[in-house]
Design a protein around this motif. Sequence first.
Motif, PDB file in Angstrom:
ATOM      1  N   CYS A   1      74.477  34.614   6.982  1.00 33.22           N
ATOM      2  CA  CYS A   1      72.837  34.402   6.740  1.00 33.22           C
ATOM      3  C   CYS A   1      72.608  34.409   8.321  1.00 33.22           C
ATOM      4  O   CYS A   1      71.083  34.609   8.282  1.00 33.22           O
TER       5      CYS A   1
ATOM      6  N   THR B   1      68.944  28.983   1.031  1.00 35.09           N
ATOM      7  CA  THR B   1      69.055  27.673   0.443  1.00 35.09           C
ATOM      8  C   THR B   1      68.256  26.677   1.150  1.00 35.09           C
ATOM      9  O   THR B   1      67.640  26.097   0.615  1.00 35.09           O
TER      10      THR B   1
ATOM     11  N   HIS C   1      75.769  34.854   1.783  1.00 34.98           N
ATOM     12  CA  HIS C   1      74.950  34.733   0.476  1.00 34.98           C
ATOM     13  C   HIS C   1      75.214  35.898  -0.357  1.00 34.98           C
ATOM     14  O   HIS C   1      75.149  37.024   0.181  1.00 34.98           O
TER      15      HIS C   1
ATOM     16  N   TRP D   1      69.186  36.979  -5.729  1.00 31.54           N
ATOM     17  CA  TRP D   1      69.823  36.299  -4.460  1.00 31.54           C
ATOM     18  C   TRP D   1      70.442  34.867  -5.107  1.00 31.54           C
ATOM     19  O   TRP D   1      69.718  34.368  -6.047  1.00 31.54           O
TER      20      TRP D   1
ATOM     21  N   PRO E   1      75.343  28.594  -1.173  1.00 29.02           N
ATOM     22  CA  PRO E   1      76.113  29.159  -0.043  1.00 29.02           C
ATOM     23  C   PRO E   1      77.689  29.568  -0.633  1.00 29.02           C
ATOM     24  O   PRO E   1      78.170  28.465  -1.320  1.00 29.02           O
TER      25      PRO E   1
END
Length: 410
Positions: A215, A224, A234, A355, A359
């Motif tokens: 990230c 997120t 991710h 996506w 996490p």
Amino acid sequence: MDDFEAETSRRNPVFCALVNAPLDLDRDDLGHPAHPGLWERLIGDRRPVDQRGLHCPDCRAARGARAWMYVFERQGLRIAAHHNPYRRPSGGSDVCEAYRERYVRAAESAGHTAEVGVVDANGRRRTDVLVTGAGGQRYGFEAQLSYLSAATARSRDAAARADGITAVWHTVDPRSPLIDEVHWTRTDDLPAAAVRAERDLLVRGGVRALTLELCDRMPTPCPTRRQGSCGRRHARWGPRPRQFDDLVRDIAAGSCVPLTVRAGRGVHRFWASVEDREAFLDSGGTLVPADEADADAVDRAPAAHRSTASGPRSHSHSRRDTRCVVDRADRADRAARRQRRFAALPARDSGEAIWVPEPTAAPARILRPEIAPVRREVCSAGHGPACGRGARLYPGGWFCEEHRLGAARA
């Protein structure tokens, strides 16, 4: 695949040349106990309809000509229907046949067995190409080039799954309703000659590859938190174009598997390599079970279609006059309406990456070293807490006599 007239709800009488007598479809033995297994033999006959020896006695009496028939079973009811010999296959049917040939060629080139037009024991479900792959696993390759509603696709997919068959649906339209409702693949809309040709055929949709991105290094905010970064990795499922024949062989070999992943409020179905699936699970990702995904799909369906998606509907079989003349104009009008429904749909295969914002487990948040504040005439060198001794100002900062040489070497 035979070209049949539209099915009728009436149980038409049927004469069988094999026993030289009419058949009683209400009896298990069809009224001919001397011929055990007669029904299974009739529905398993894949010869052209005019060679199966079934014709309509009413048409024979009224017009003196044979009207050939075929039999099938639906929801436990045995039905005899008239065959339309004047209906010609459309261009779409020729393309479907080309895809079937290519499925068989690709599977057999890797040593797998392939069968075309396999009907289940009850005669209710037919598989375009049934491939028996590694470990005896069965795959049903379905080239669905015409309009098919999402509810119908889910129902047929669930029926195949109940029979131990993993369905591989194929479309050529990015607006097809079956996209993400079942596990699918997509190629360009090509003519039959191009599909049959011994050349590469690119699968542009329905196959994805996994990337685990840290990230902190992403150019965009955290998926997120929608801002900043969370210090975790991710999962990004990006499109992975594949050659058609290679994909068929990989699926049959078990090295390419179907995945169902939840991303936000949506559920996505696609094909990925076994290595990517294991990496996704090892990193903390989760897959959606088939039953849960089907329940979500039924909840999203309009109320008018929920009865179809949740189970078979009951049909009232009213008696109607036997029709031997096919209303081709009405059938053509229905086909035109289906095409208009396709044209009005938005694109479902956008080609964008998926996506998974939750996490994943690895790694934990990255801890950065604590930076001590800079104070006048106080040495700020050292690992962890600063030195703290009296210091002079140098080009690299405030250092004592002990640390100034190390700062100069650095």
